[in-house]
Design a protein around this motif. Structure first.
Motif, PDB file in Angstrom:
ATOM      1  N   GLY A 124     -46.521  -4.407  -6.446  1.00  0.00           N
ATOM      2  CA  GLY A 124     -45.660  -4.168  -7.606  1.00  0.00           C
ATOM      3  C   GLY A 124     -44.197  -4.509  -7.399  1.00  0.00           C
ATOM      4  N   PRO A 125     -43.539  -3.987  -6.351  1.00  0.00           N
ATOM      5  CA  PRO A 125     -42.123  -4.334  -6.160  1.00  0.00           C
ATOM      6  C   PRO A 125     -41.902  -5.834  -5.938  1.00  0.00           C
ATOM      7  N   TYR A 126     -42.792  -6.493  -5.210  1.00  0.00           N
ATOM      8  CA  TYR A 126     -42.679  -7.945  -5.020  1.00  0.00           C
ATOM      9  C   TYR A 126     -42.868  -8.673  -6.352  1.00  0.00           C
ATOM     10  N   PHE A 127     -43.793  -8.198  -7.172  1.00  0.00           N
ATOM     11  CA  PHE A 127     -44.065  -8.802  -8.476  1.00  0.00           C
ATOM     12  C   PHE A 127     -42.837  -8.697  -9.377  1.00  0.00           C
ATOM     13  N   ALA A 128     -42.196  -7.527  -9.401  1.00  0.00           N
ATOM     14  CA  ALA A 128     -40.999  -7.355 -10.221  1.00  0.00           C
ATOM     15  C   ALA A 128     -39.862  -8.240  -9.732  1.00  0.00           C
ATOM     16  N   GLU A 129     -39.719  -8.341  -8.408  1.00  0.00           N
ATOM     17  CA  GLU A 129     -38.611  -9.100  -7.826  1.00  0.00           C
ATOM     18  C   GLU A 129     -38.779 -10.600  -7.984  1.00  0.00           C
ATOM     19  N   HIS A 130     -39.959 -11.116  -7.661  1.00  0.00           N
ATOM     20  CA  HIS A 130     -40.125 -12.565  -7.513  1.00  0.00           C
ATOM     21  C   HIS A 130     -40.879 -13.230  -8.654  1.00  0.00           C
ATOM     22  N   ILE A 131     -41.601 -12.460  -9.468  1.00  0.00           N
ATOM     23  CA  ILE A 131     -42.311 -13.053 -10.603  1.00  0.00           C
ATOM     24  C   ILE A 131     -41.580 -12.744 -11.910  1.00  0.00           C
ATOM     25  N   ASP A 171     -36.697  -9.352 -11.828  1.00  0.00           N
ATOM     26  CA  ASP A 171     -35.886  -8.172 -12.145  1.00  0.00           C
ATOM     27  C   ASP A 171     -36.427  -6.983 -11.350  1.00  0.00           C
ATOM     28  N   PRO A 172     -35.864  -6.698 -10.177  1.00  0.00           N
ATOM     29  CA  PRO A 172     -36.388  -5.594  -9.361  1.00  0.00           C
ATOM     30  C   PRO A 172     -36.280  -4.243 -10.039  1.00  0.00           C
ATOM     31  N   ASP A 173     -35.380  -4.111 -11.021  1.00  0.00           N
ATOM     32  CA  ASP A 173     -35.233  -2.837 -11.721  1.00  0.00           C
ATOM     33  C   ASP A 173     -36.438  -2.525 -12.623  1.00  0.00           C
ATOM     34  N   PRO A 177     -45.931 -14.988 -15.625  1.00  0.00           N
ATOM     35  CA  PRO A 177     -44.770 -15.883 -15.490  1.00  0.00           C
ATOM     36  C   PRO A 177     -44.480 -16.700 -16.734  1.00  0.00           C
ATOM     37  N   ALA A 178     -45.482 -16.944 -17.559  1.00  0.00           N
ATOM     38  CA  ALA A 178     -45.286 -17.799 -18.732  1.00  0.00           C
ATOM     39  C   ALA A 178     -45.004 -17.015 -20.001  1.00  0.00           C
ATOM     40  N   LEU A 179     -44.984 -15.695 -19.932  1.00  0.00           N
ATOM     41  CA  LEU A 179     -44.852 -14.866 -21.128  1.00  0.00           C
ATOM     42  C   LEU A 179     -43.632 -13.956 -21.023  1.00  0.00           C
ATOM     43  N   PRO A 180     -43.178 -13.386 -22.143  1.00  0.00           N
ATOM     44  CA  PRO A 180     -41.991 -12.517 -22.100  1.00  0.00           C
ATOM     45  C   PRO A 180     -42.182 -11.315 -21.181  1.00  0.00           C
ATOM     46  N   ALA A 181     -41.078 -10.722 -20.751  1.00  0.00           N
ATOM     47  CA  ALA A 181     -41.110  -9.620 -19.791  1.00  0.00           C
ATOM     48  C   ALA A 181     -41.939  -8.420 -20.255  1.00  0.00           C
ATOM     49  N   PRO A 182     -41.955  -8.053 -21.559  1.00  0.00           N
ATOM     50  CA  PRO A 182     -42.767  -6.884 -21.964  1.00  0.00           C
ATOM     51  C   PRO A 182     -44.266  -7.067 -21.775  1.00  0.00           C
ATOM     52  N   TYR A 183     -44.710  -8.298 -21.546  1.00  0.00           N
ATOM     53  CA  TYR A 183     -46.150  -8.546 -21.407  1.00  0.00           C
ATOM     54  C   TYR A 183     -46.732  -7.793 -20.220  1.00  0.00           C
ATOM     55  N   ALA A 184     -46.069  -7.847 -19.081  1.00  0.00           N
ATOM     56  CA  ALA A 184     -46.608  -7.225 -17.867  1.00  0.00           C
ATOM     57  C   ALA A 184     -46.753  -5.704 -18.013  1.00  0.00           C
ATOM     58  N   PRO A 185     -45.734  -4.969 -18.482  1.00  0.00           N
ATOM     59  CA  PRO A 185     -45.950  -3.524 -18.680  1.00  0.00           C
ATOM     60  C   PRO A 185     -47.062  -3.220 -19.677  1.00  0.00           C
ATOM     61  N   ALA A 186     -47.203  -4.051 -20.717  1.00  0.00           N
ATOM     62  CA  ALA A 186     -48.267  -3.811 -21.694  1.00  0.00           C
ATOM     63  C   ALA A 186     -49.641  -3.959 -21.051  1.00  0.00           C
ATOM     64  N   GLN A 211     -32.143  -6.194   0.535  1.00  0.00           N
ATOM     65  CA  GLN A 211     -32.408  -7.033  -0.628  1.00  0.00           C
ATOM     66  C   GLN A 211     -33.358  -8.153  -0.218  1.00  0.00           C
ATOM     67  N   ALA A 212     -34.310  -8.466  -1.096  1.00  0.00           N
ATOM     68  CA  ALA A 212     -35.299  -9.487  -0.772  1.00  0.00           C
ATOM     69  C   ALA A 212     -34.640 -10.854  -0.633  1.00  0.00           C
ATOM     70  N   ALA A 213     -35.099 -11.623   0.359  1.00  0.00           N
ATOM     71  CA  ALA A 213     -34.622 -12.987   0.529  1.00  0.00           C
ATOM     72  C   ALA A 213     -35.193 -13.887  -0.565  1.00  0.00           C
ATOM     73  N   HIS A 214     -34.545 -15.020  -0.791  1.00  0.00           N
ATOM     74  CA  HIS A 214     -35.079 -15.984  -1.753  1.00  0.00           C
ATOM     75  C   HIS A 214     -36.394 -16.550  -1.215  1.00  0.00           C
ATOM     76  N   GLN A 215     -37.389 -16.609  -2.072  1.00  0.00           N
ATOM     77  CA  GLN A 215     -38.716 -17.041  -1.656  1.00  0.00           C
ATOM     78  C   GLN A 215     -39.068 -18.394  -2.277  1.00  0.00           C
ATOM     79  N   SER A 216     -39.864 -19.147  -1.547  1.00  0.00           N
ATOM     80  CA  SER A 216     -40.323 -20.442  -2.036  1.00  0.00           C
ATOM     81  C   SER A 216     -41.317 -20.264  -3.176  1.00  0.00           C
ATOM     82  N   ALA A 217     -41.602 -21.367  -3.863  1.00  0.00           N
ATOM     83  CA  ALA A 217     -42.602 -21.317  -4.937  1.00  0.00           C
ATOM     84  C   ALA A 217     -43.964 -20.928  -4.390  1.00  0.00           C
ATOM     85  N   THR A 218     -44.270 -21.380  -3.180  1.00  0.00           N
ATOM     86  CA  THR A 218     -45.557 -21.031  -2.575  1.00  0.00           C
ATOM     87  C   THR A 218     -45.651 -19.528  -2.327  1.00  0.00           C
ATOM     88  N   ALA A 219     -44.580 -18.942  -1.808  1.00  0.00           N
ATOM     89  CA  ALA A 219     -44.576 -17.493  -1.580  1.00  0.00           C
ATOM     90  C   ALA A 219     -44.725 -16.724  -2.892  1.00  0.00           C
TER      91      ALA A 219
END
Length: 464
Positions: free
Chosen positions: A262-269, A272-274, A325-334, A409-417
């Motif tokens: 979850g925290p990685y998903f919010a940060e890198h996908i 918005d880590p918040d 990744p292709a949809l607005p931010a409210p999609y994931a919480p829904a 703070q999370a480092a910048h990650q590659s597209a593969t990561a």
């Protein structure tokens, strides 16, 4: 209408879920990111730090369950293990996030604190899981108790899952912020343990049945779950229980993947880590709302059909997260609201099946093995929850090249990561849930299956 005493009993029992919820939710959310993004530990090592203490708990919990049975036979109460186990877990929890340094030394400190937490929690959880079979006569009453437990876990997860990351990040994700998060989680665990120890674990309601006769002390050839070989014999003796363990371990692993990713998903996908507290809230909020609906579903269709339906909904929801990744931010919480609805049903049916199985075993054999069976069940839960972050680290982070950090703070990650993070949040838990469904097998044919609505006082066969 429930009597005041039964209402107090259910509330008191539900308070123990604060301990379970804290132990499951906060390490699942914080521990892996804490190791990789604050202590600067590689993903593979971080996964091992999370896994090893839980693996130890898997070995210890059945022994704790057997010890709880002996205490219950002597004193008629499991209060001692609930009190010492819960308070010990709280102390270890505070130590776990009290990191004195970063790097490998900090990881070792965290691992030792987690080991202490897992050791104490094994004794609490084995005793706590055994209480419904001790406290209630009928399938209906036992299901009410575990329904309160599910709601209690939701309250703990909602509170800790929202507040814990916020507390840890208040100081920029530093060591100091995580220390405060550890103290917060410890306080919640201590409160839950005290509520159960001086509530349902302290007194036995007058309307419940007498306890099953205790097991003879250390019979040489009895499968009581105290020795690894006897545990295997116990599983062979009760195939329905073995099926329940397989399903529980895999489903808890799927839940562990969601929490850890979850925290990685919010940060890198979602970038918005918040959003992490919102994702957690969306996942756990349905536990407070939909348990009555799942209970009515089970009354009509049975526990097993309910579990299958909940698992199918859970897996489908996880796959829907791949489109985030292709949809607005409210999609994931829904979507997580859907997954959380399914998770509420999974917890309800798994705990109800455990209570039914242990109660049937006591009636069928005339022996009190509730603690031993509950200890094995808790071990399966612990193994699954531990395997989740481990799989996220070793299957989705390390192979895809996730870069650690020591800044908080999370480092910048590659597209593969980032693809690895997305797979950890969607494909991995969906596959684990599908495997759990495949491994769920009927017990011996010809045995009638129970429903939640059976007549009070009638002891049902477990429906798995």
């Amino acid at each position: 209408m429930p009597t005041p005493s039964s209402v107090r009993l259910r509330i008191g029992y539900a308070c123990g879920a604060l301990v379970t919820g804290a132990f499951t939710t906060l390490p699942g959310l914080l521990l892996l990111p804490y190791l990789t993004d604050t202590l600067g530990v590689g993903a593979a090592l971080a996964g091992c730090v999370v896994l090893i203490p839980k693996a130890w708990a898997v070995l210890l919990t059945p022994l704790a369950g057997r010890a709880g049975d002996r205490t219950h036979a002597r004193r008629g109460s499991r209060r001692r293990h609930i009190l010492t186990g819960g308070l010990g877990a709280a102390a270890g929890f505070a130590a776990m996030l009290a990191g004195v340094t970063d790097g490998a030394a900090g990881a070792a400190w965290t691992g030792l604190g987690f080991l202490l937490t897992a050791t104490a929690f094994a004794f609490f959880q084995a005793a706590y899981a055994a209480l419904p079979a001790d406290l209630a006569d009928s399938p209906r009453e036992r299901t009410r108790l575990v329904g309160g437990r599910v709601a209690g876990i939701a309250v703990a997860a909602l509170t800790i899952g929202s507040a814990g990351p916020a507390i840890a990040d208040a100081d920029g994700g530093s060591l100091a912020g995580h220390r405060w998060a550890g103290l917060f989680g410890a306080a919640v665990m201590a409160a839950g343990a005290l509520a159960v120890a001086f509530g349902p674990a302290h007194t036995r309601p007058a309307h419940t049945r007498p306890a099953a006769p205790p097991a003879p002390p250390d019979p040489p050839r009895t499968a009581d779950g105290a020795h690894p070989a006897r545990r295997l014999a116990l599983l062979r003796e009760i195939p329905a229980f073995a099926a329940l363990l397989r399903t529980t371990a895999l489903q808890m692993a799927a839940t562990g993947c969601l929490l850890a990713a979850g925290p990685y998903f919010a940060e890198h996908i979602l970038h918005d880590p918040d959003l992490t507290p919102l994702l957690v809230a969306a996942f756990v909020l349905p536990n407070l709302l939909v348990v009555p609906l799942w209970t009515r579903f089970a009354a009509r269709h049975g526990h097993r059909a309910g579990l299958r339906t909940a698992c199918a909904l859970f897996a489908g929801g996880c796959l829907l997260l791949a489109a985030a990744p292709a949809l607005p931010a409210p999609y994931a919480p829904a979507v997580l609201l859907i997954i959380g609805t399914a998770h509420a049903g999974q917890l309800l049916f798994l705990y109800a099946m455990l209570a039914e199985t242990t109660a049937h075993d006591s009636a069928h054999t005339g022996r009190n093995r509730v603690g031993a069976l509950s200890g094995l069940f808790s071990a399966a839960e612990a193994l699954g929850i531990a395997a989740g972050p481990f799989l996220v680290a070793l299957v989705a982070l390390q192979p895809f090249g996730y870069t650690p950090s020591t800044t908080g703070q999370a480092a910048h990650q590659s597209a593969t990561a980032q693809w690895g993070v997305l797979a950890a949040m969607s494909l991995l838990p969906a596959l684990l849930t599908a495997a759990a469904l495949l491994l769920l097998r009927d017990r011996r044919p010809g045995t009638p299956a129970p429903t939640i609505a059976q007549t009070t006082g009638e002891l049902a066969q477990p429906r798995l």
